[in-house]
Each structure stands twice: as structure tokens, then as C-alpha cells.
Design an enzyme around this catalytic site. Structure first.
Site, PDB file in Angstrom:
ATOM      1  N   ASP A  63       0.856  -1.176   0.000  1.00 47.21           N
ATOM      2  CA  ASP A  63       0.000   0.000   0.000  1.00 47.21           C
ATOM      3  C   ASP A  63       0.895   1.229   0.000  1.00 47.21           C
ATOM      4  O   ASP A  63       1.433   1.618   1.042  1.00 47.21           O
ATOM      5  CB  ASP A  63      -0.900  -0.023   1.240  1.00 47.21           C
ATOM      6  CG  ASP A  63      -1.840   1.173   1.295  1.00 47.21           C
ATOM      7  OD1 ASP A  63      -1.762   2.030   0.380  1.00 47.21           O
ATOM      8  OD2 ASP A  63      -2.634   1.264   2.247  1.00 47.21           O
ATOM      9  N   ASN A  90       4.188   4.934 -11.556  1.00 44.94           N
ATOM     10  CA  ASN A  90       2.903   5.101 -12.221  1.00 44.94           C
ATOM     11  C   ASN A  90       1.732   5.250 -11.262  1.00 44.94           C
ATOM     12  O   ASN A  90       0.789   5.980 -11.563  1.00 44.94           O
ATOM     13  CB  ASN A  90       2.663   3.904 -13.150  1.00 44.94           C
ATOM     14  CG  ASN A  90       1.225   3.817 -13.608  1.00 44.94           C
ATOM     15  OD1 ASN A  90       0.768   4.603 -14.428  1.00 44.94           O
ATOM     16  ND2 ASN A  90       0.483   2.853 -13.043  1.00 44.94           N
ATOM     17  N   TYR A 155      -4.521  17.003  -6.673  1.00 38.68           N
ATOM     18  CA  TYR A 155      -4.003  16.097  -7.705  1.00 38.68           C
ATOM     19  C   TYR A 155      -3.133  16.863  -8.709  1.00 38.68           C
ATOM     20  O   TYR A 155      -2.003  16.460  -9.006  1.00 38.68           O
ATOM     21  CB  TYR A 155      -5.140  15.391  -8.440  1.00 38.68           C
ATOM     22  CG  TYR A 155      -4.654  14.567  -9.609  1.00 38.68           C
ATOM     23  CD1 TYR A 155      -4.008  13.343  -9.387  1.00 38.68           C
ATOM     24  CD2 TYR A 155      -4.788  15.014 -10.915  1.00 38.68           C
ATOM     25  CE1 TYR A 155      -3.522  12.596 -10.444  1.00 38.68           C
ATOM     26  CE2 TYR A 155      -4.301  14.272 -11.980  1.00 38.68           C
ATOM     27  CZ  TYR A 155      -3.672  13.068 -11.739  1.00 38.68           C
ATOM     28  OH  TYR A 155      -3.174  12.319 -12.790  1.00 38.68           O
ATOM     29  N   LYS A 159       1.032  16.527  -9.494  1.00 33.94           N
ATOM     30  CA  LYS A 159       1.622  16.256 -10.806  1.00 33.94           C
ATOM     31  C   LYS A 159       2.542  17.398 -11.249  1.00 33.94           C
ATOM     32  O   LYS A 159       3.508  17.173 -11.987  1.00 33.94           O
ATOM     33  CB  LYS A 159       0.528  16.002 -11.842  1.00 33.94           C
ATOM     34  CG  LYS A 159      -0.203  14.679 -11.606  1.00 33.94           C
ATOM     35  CD  LYS A 159       0.761  13.501 -11.527  1.00 33.94           C
ATOM     36  CE  LYS A 159       0.081  12.162 -11.411  1.00 33.94           C
ATOM     37  NZ  LYS A 159       1.035  11.035 -11.329  1.00 33.94           N
TER      38      LYS A 159
END
Length: 266
Positions: A63, A90, A155, A159
């Protein structure tokens, strides 16, 4: 075909872009080390890749929301004596909604997964790659890293971190035989939006989602060609290019409109 001693370690390698990347590496003769949370899914994928491609597949149920998990991955792979030629960072998740309303604990988990795991695995494996002067790292980022993301604020910010982190490392290793490639997909047909509770967003309900296999092929080809960056899809290239010349406030407003629930304002 790659040499049979080469292993590709792929996080989030059982679904979506990660699964398609695993398939490509196996198809090209790489043995696989797949990291994901669900042991049943890992077992299914391992059986599939062994049967289809005749490669070895090692599975690690971890995890990566947990800070210690990437270290455990590294230690267990090292204990097995497996040489990792390719690292594919990824695994990633997002959360949909106004920042004032979203769950802070889930967001901190997302920061750990999308940033912490990338930093840790990259640090550990890049040290090995520099020592032997060979290796490849594929950083799965997102066009979201190039654009402000209302309703996905954390998010997109994670990134953005991945993008600048990758660019800095590319400069640090530019005089070595190591390749670090940044893959920037746009909205893609994966499980991401369900996990983010984002299935009703306009860009998802009314948009044209990319095929995960095509995104993975773009990333794989760019990595093998030694490219620094690949934006997957013409529309995404155009969107990122346009965002560079528009004021950030206008880009944010355009993204906000795309991220709103599709039935709003009708």
C-alpha cells in the site's frame, strides 16, 4: 528483445496505464516486478503475463499510501537479488471536489502516493543506476501538472511536483547513460475517475477519453528513444501549448468549467 536479466518495476501495474505498460515491457522481453495493493489482482496479472510472454513476474502487495511501503519494496527486491533496469513510477490517485469540502486525510494519502512514493523509489533506484551508469525511469505525470486544476487542486499540484522534480533530475543525470522520461497523459479510460469520485464531471461524461494502451505505447516508445518528455495525444499537446500563452487565471477558469458536473448550468 531485451536481455532476459532485465527487470522492469512498475507501481500500479495491475490496471489502467500501468497494466498496459507492464504488458509492453513483458512483450519486449523484460521480466516484471509488479507493485499494487490487491494480491488477487497481482496474481491474475502475473499468470497472464507469464502465459502470454514467457517472462518472470514477481508480485509485491504494498500500500503505497504508507510512507514505509516504498522502502519495503526496495528492500524485498534487493533481498531477492533482482536487477532493476527500469523503474516505472505510475501509481497515482486524485480526489474530486471543492478543496474546502474534500477529505484532508485522503489528500495527505494522495500526496504520499503521488509524490512520496515517487521520491523514495526514484532515490533508491537512481543511486543504483548512477553507480552502474545505466537504467531508465519512466515518470507517469499528467497534463494536469502543467495546468491549474480547480476541483482537483491537490491532484494537479502533485503532478506539477512530478514534472519539475523530473526536469531537475534529468539535468542532474544528463552526462550519464540514464534516461528519465516524463509521460503526460490527458484524461484516459482507466479506473482513476471512479476512485476520485469524478465520473460525473463534464470532461469525463462528455469528453473523449484516451485509450490507456495508446498512452502506454507513447510512454514506452519515448522512454526507449531516450526522450525527456512525451505528451500523449494531439489535443493534449494543443491544450498544454495554449496554456503556456494564456494567463493562469483564464486557464484555471477553463479547467473549472470542464471539471464541473455535466448537468450543471443546463
Amino acid at each position: 528483445m531485451a536481455a532476459t536479466s532485465n527487470y522492469a518495476l512498475i507501481t500500479g501495474g495491475t490496471v489502467g496505464i500501468g497494466y498496459e505498460l507492464a504488458n509492453l515491457f513483458a512483450q519486449n522481453g523484460y521480466h516484471l516486478i509488479l507493485v499494487a495493493r490487491d494480491q488477487t489482482e497481482l496474481d491474475q496479472r502475473a499468470a497472464e503475463f507469464r502465459q502470454k510472454h514467457g517472462v518472470e513476474v514477481v508480485t509485491l502487495a504494498k500500500d503505497l499510501f504508507q510512507r514505509q511501503a516504498p522502502f519495503e519494496v526496495y528492500d524485498e527486491v534487493k533481498a531477492k537479488g533482482l536487477p532493476v533496469e527500469v523503474l516505472v513510477n505510475n501509481a497515482g490517485q486524485g480526489q474530486y471536489g471543492e478543496f474546502v469540502d474534500t477529505d484532508i486525510n485522503r489528500e495527505l494519502d494522495i500526496v504520499q502516493l503521488n509524490i512520496g512514493a515517487y521520491i523514495t523509489l526514484t532515490k533508491l533506484y537512481l543511486k543504483e543506476m548512477v553507480a552502474r551508469n545505466s537504467g531508465k525511469i519512466l515518470m507517469v505525470s499528467s497534463i494536469g501538472g502543467e495546468l491549474p486544476g480547480p476541483l482537483q487542486a491537490v491532484y494537479h499540484a502533485t503532478k506539477a511536483f512530478v514534472s519539475t522534480f523530473t526536469e531537475a533530475l534529468q539535468n542532474e543525470v544528463k552526462d550519464t547513460n540514464i534516461t528519465i522520461t516524463k509521460l503526460l497523459p490527458g484524461p484516459t479510460e482507466t479506473d482513476f475517475f471512479r476512485k476520485a469520485d469524478m465520473e460525473n464531471a463534464k470532461m469525463i461524461k462528455e469528453g473523449d477519453l484516451a485509450d490507456a494502451a495508446k498512452v502506454a505505447q507513447d510512454g514506452y516508445d519515448a522512454l526507449m528513444a531516450g526522450k525527456l518528455e512525451i505528451i500523449s495525444g494531439f489535443k493534449n499537446k494543443a491544450m498544454v501549448a495554449a496554456s503556456k500563452v494564456m494567463p493562469d487565471s483564464l486557464v484555471a477558469e477553463a479547467m473549472h468549467q470542464q471539471a464541473k458536473p455535466s448537468d450543471e448550468g443546463k
